[in-house]
Design a protein around this motif. Structure first.
Motif, mmCIF file in Angstrom:
data_model
loop_
_atom_site.group_PDB
_atom_site.id
_atom_site.type_symbol
_atom_site.label_atom_id
_atom_site.label_comp_id
_atom_site.label_asym_id
_atom_site.label_seq_id
_atom_site.Cartn_x
_atom_site.Cartn_y
_atom_site.Cartn_z
ATOM 1 N N SER A 148 34.567 20.791 44.187
ATOM 2 C CA SER A 148 35.082 20.595 45.544
ATOM 3 C C SER A 148 36.285 19.654 45.532
ATOM 4 O O SER A 148 37.301 19.906 46.193
ATOM 5 N N ALA A 149 36.182 18.563 44.763
ATOM 6 C CA ALA A 149 37.277 17.582 44.704
ATOM 7 C C ALA A 149 38.555 18.225 44.173
ATOM 8 O O ALA A 149 39.646 18.028 44.735
ATOM 9 N N ALA A 150 38.434 19.000 43.099
ATOM 10 C CA ALA A 150 39.622 19.655 42.529
ATOM 11 C C ALA A 150 40.236 20.608 43.549
ATOM 12 O O ALA A 150 41.465 20.662 43.719
ATOM 13 N N ASN A 151 39.379 21.351 44.257
ATOM 14 C CA ASN A 151 39.879 22.290 45.278
ATOM 15 C C ASN A 151 40.601 21.543 46.398
ATOM 16 O O ASN A 151 41.687 21.937 46.833
ATOM 17 N N LEU A 152 39.985 20.469 46.894
ATOM 18 C CA LEU A 152 40.558 19.734 48.034
ATOM 19 C C LEU A 152 41.900 19.102 47.655
ATOM 20 O O LEU A 152 42.862 19.136 48.445
ATOM 21 N N LEU A 153 41.973 18.553 46.446
ATOM 22 C CA LEU A 153 43.241 17.932 46.031
ATOM 23 C C LEU A 153 44.329 18.998 45.863
ATOM 24 O O LEU A 153 45.496 18.765 46.197
ATOM 25 N N ALA A 154 43.944 20.187 45.385
ATOM 26 C CA ALA A 154 44.926 21.270 45.247
ATOM 27 C C ALA A 154 45.431 21.714 46.630
ATOM 28 O O ALA A 154 46.625 21.999 46.806
ATOM 29 N N VAL A 155 44.527 21.752 47.601
ATOM 30 C CA VAL A 155 44.938 22.131 48.965
ATOM 31 C C VAL A 155 45.934 21.108 49.506
ATOM 32 O O VAL A 155 47.004 21.468 50.026
ATOM 33 N N LEU A 156 45.602 19.825 49.388
ATOM 34 C CA LEU A 156 46.506 18.781 49.904
ATOM 35 C C LEU A 156 47.848 18.828 49.179
ATOM 36 O O LEU A 156 48.911 18.677 49.794
ATOM 37 N N ASP A 157 47.793 19.036 47.863
ATOM 38 C CA ASP A 157 49.017 19.050 47.058
ATOM 39 C C ASP A 157 49.984 20.135 47.541
ATOM 40 O O ASP A 157 51.193 19.956 47.537
ATOM 41 N N ALA A 158 49.405 21.264 47.976
ATOM 42 C CA ALA A 158 50.241 22.429 48.334
ATOM 43 C C ALA A 158 50.721 22.402 49.786
ATOM 44 O O ALA A 158 51.577 23.211 50.154
ATOM 45 N N LEU A 159 50.190 21.518 50.617
ATOM 46 C CA LEU A 159 50.549 21.563 52.043
ATOM 47 C C LEU A 159 51.939 20.972 52.291
ATOM 48 O O LEU A 159 52.185 19.810 51.948
ATOM 49 N N PRO A 160 52.840 21.725 52.913
ATOM 50 C CA PRO A 160 54.136 21.157 53.270
ATOM 51 C C PRO A 160 54.015 20.339 54.553
ATOM 52 O O PRO A 160 53.067 20.539 55.332
ATOM 53 N N PRO A 161 54.949 19.434 54.814
ATOM 54 C CA PRO A 161 54.873 18.590 56.015
ATOM 55 C C PRO A 161 54.824 19.400 57.315
ATOM 56 O O PRO A 161 54.235 18.939 58.293
ATOM 57 N N GLU A 162 55.379 20.614 57.288
ATOM 58 C CA GLU A 162 55.354 21.448 58.500
ATOM 59 C C GLU A 162 53.931 21.808 58.906
ATOM 60 O O GLU A 162 53.684 22.211 60.043
ATOM 61 N N ARG A 163 52.989 21.689 57.978
ATOM 62 C CA ARG A 163 51.604 22.077 58.294
ATOM 63 C C ARG A 163 50.712 20.854 58.535
ATOM 64 O O ARG A 163 49.488 20.955 58.525
ATOM 65 N N THR A 164 51.346 19.702 58.746
ATOM 66 C CA THR A 164 50.551 18.508 59.037
ATOM 67 C C THR A 164 49.754 18.715 60.325
ATOM 68 O O THR A 164 50.171 19.467 61.221
ATOM 69 N N GLY A 165 48.598 18.044 60.414
ATOM 70 C CA GLY A 165 47.786 18.145 61.625
ATOM 71 C C GLY A 165 46.856 19.329 61.649
ATOM 72 O O GLY A 165 46.267 19.632 62.686
ATOM 73 N N GLY A 166 46.670 20.017 60.518
ATOM 74 C CA GLY A 166 45.812 21.201 60.486
ATOM 75 C C GLY A 166 44.397 20.893 59.995
ATOM 76 O O GLY A 166 44.086 19.774 59.559
ATOM 77 N N PHE A 167 43.569 21.939 60.071
ATOM 78 C CA PHE A 167 42.163 21.870 59.644
ATOM 79 C C PHE A 167 41.993 22.947 58.567
ATOM 80 O O PHE A 167 42.125 24.141 58.854
ATOM 81 N N PHE A 168 41.748 22.523 57.335
ATOM 82 C CA PHE A 168 41.796 23.430 56.189
ATOM 83 C C PHE A 168 40.485 23.401 55.403
ATOM 84 O O PHE A 168 39.871 22.344 55.237
ATOM 85 N N ALA A 169 40.118 24.567 54.884
ATOM 86 C CA ALA A 169 38.954 24.649 54.003
ATOM 87 C C ALA A 169 39.382 24.383 52.561
ATOM 88 O O ALA A 169 40.573 24.357 52.242
ATOM 89 N N TYR A 170 38.391 24.238 51.694
ATOM 90 C CA TYR A 170 38.604 23.924 50.268
ATOM 91 C C TYR A 170 39.437 24.971 49.538
ATOM 92 O O TYR A 170 39.976 24.718 48.477
ATOM 93 N N ASP A 171 39.529 26.195 50.113
ATOM 94 C CA ASP A 171 40.332 27.238 49.463
ATOM 95 C C ASP A 171 41.720 27.350 50.102
ATOM 96 O O ASP A 171 42.469 28.284 49.788
ATOM 97 N N GLY A 172 42.054 26.425 50.964
ATOM 98 C CA GLY A 172 43.392 26.420 51.573
ATOM 99 C C GLY A 172 43.474 27.222 52.857
ATOM 100 O O GLY A 172 44.501 27.188 53.539
ATOM 101 N N SER A 173 42.402 27.951 53.199
ATOM 102 C CA SER A 173 42.457 28.759 54.427
ATOM 103 C C SER A 173 42.383 27.843 55.657
ATOM 104 O O SER A 173 41.784 26.763 55.609
ATOM 105 N N VAL A 174 43.012 28.336 56.746
ATOM 106 C CA VAL A 174 43.011 27.578 58.002
ATOM 107 C C VAL A 174 41.693 27.836 58.715
ATOM 108 O O VAL A 174 41.239 28.982 58.814
ATOM 109 N N ILE A 175 41.065 26.778 59.221
ATOM 110 C CA ILE A 175 39.834 26.927 60.017
ATOM 111 C C ILE A 175 40.218 26.791 61.483
ATOM 112 O O ILE A 175 40.972 25.873 61.856
ATOM 113 N N GLU A 176 39.714 27.700 62.306
ATOM 114 C CA GLU A 176 40.080 27.613 63.725
ATOM 115 C C GLU A 176 39.447 26.373 64.347
ATOM 116 O O GLU A 176 38.404 25.895 63.886
ATOM 117 N N TRP A 177 40.106 25.842 65.373
ATOM 118 C CA TRP A 177 39.597 24.622 66.010
ATOM 119 C C TRP A 177 38.288 24.897 66.727
ATOM 120 O O TRP A 177 37.436 24.077 66.876
#
Ligand SMILES: NC(=O)c1ccc[n+]([C@@H]2O[C@H](COP(=O)([O-])OP(=O)(O)OC[C@H]3O[C@@H](n4cnc5c(N)ncnc54)[C@H](OP(=O)(O)O)[C@@H]3O)[C@@H](O)[C@H]2O)c1
Length: 236
Positions: free
Chosen positions: A207-236
């Motif tokens: 889980s830790a490796a997945n979460l760090l990979a997701v954060l690493d890949a997020l550009p600033p334009e996607r700040t403020g989102g809700f993301f799962a461990y696989d990088g997919s967007v979770i609806e609010w």
């Protein structure tokens, strides 16, 4: 091995809740990253006096860590609880207990808000910085098809709104920052024992490796989102 390629070489990281299952795995993964300049571990267990329910203790910890490192490039909030003081998630409305519900909000919503208040100012203004906060998919209102767990779900939904709101404010002074709410998956930790049902649980290291990979890949334009461990967007 997790490697934070998007952060400057020698980046400084802080893991809050580093005593927990996921928090300790995040800290270990960062310590193994040759690009990381230092990992600060903060937890209630290992830093006596530190408690998310005590705002002064958070302010004191932030001041202490700030005076040691100056700034932080990556802040990871791995605190939270499903069972508090022996009271687990409710199965039905009749099980709602006002005090227990308030404690859920105190820890899973107000706690992360205070961490943002005191630690986000340490993110860099002129380069990339990351604040990741562990929420939970069950905090999604749109994805709620099962019911139950009212207090935990509601507290995590509140955390998501707090993260989103903070991200908007932080972007004004730190346009390269990424602030995100994260779902770690069903993870084999003390928190999930007894609640996983038939859900397969992944080791905290995965889980830790997945979460760090997701954060690493997020550009600033996607700040403020809700993301799962696989990088997919979770609806609010
Ligand atoms: N495990 C899962 O399957 C799963 C699924 C979805 C979401 N999550 C979320 O992921 C986060 C971490 O979960 P985990 O599985 O790693 O749980 P965990 O092993 O129980 O770790 C929880 C962490 O929160 C800290 N904490 C609890 N109350 C605190 C307080 N009052 N003040 C300061 N720190 C406090 C604990 O510190 P102490 O060591 O001092 O108690 C520990 O470091 C939680 O927010 C959880 O809701 C987990």
């Amino acid at each position: 091995m997790a490697q934070m390629n998007s952060l400057n070489d020698g980046y400084n990281a802080l893991v809050i809740g580093a005593s927990g299952g996921i928090g300790s795995a995040i800290a270990q993964a960062l310590e193994a990253d040759p690009r990381c300049g230092g990992v600060h571990r903060l937890s209630r267990r290992d830093n006596p006096g530190f408690d998310l329910l005590d705002e002064t203790s958070i302010a004191d910890a932030a001041q202490r860590i700030g005076s040691q490192v100056g700034g932080l490039d990556l802040i990871f909030n791995a605190t939270g609880a499903l069972t508090i003081e022996g009271i687990g998630p409710e199965k039905a409305l009749k099980a709602i207990d006002a005090e227990a519900m308030l404690r859920q909000f105190e820890l899973n919503a107000v706690g992360p808000a205070l961490l943002l208040k005191y630690f986000a100012p340490m993110l860099p203004r002129d380069r990339r910085g990351i604040f990741g906060s562990l929420s939970a998919r069950v905090g999604s209102i749109g994805d709620n098809h099962l019911g139950g767990w009212i207090s935990y779900r509601a507290a995590k939904a509140a955390q998501n709104q707090i993260v989103r709101t903070a991200a908007i404010e932080i972007a004004r002074t730190r346009p390269l920052a990424v602030v995100a709410a994260l779902h770690p998956g069903t993870v084999d930790t003390g928190l999930s024992v007894g609640y996983r049902g038939n859900h397969p649980a992944v080791p905290a290291s995965e889980s830790a490796a997945n979460l760090l990979a997701v954060l690493d890949a997020l550009p600033p334009e996607r700040t403020g989102g809700f993301f799962a461990y696989d990088g997919s967007v979770i609806e609010w």
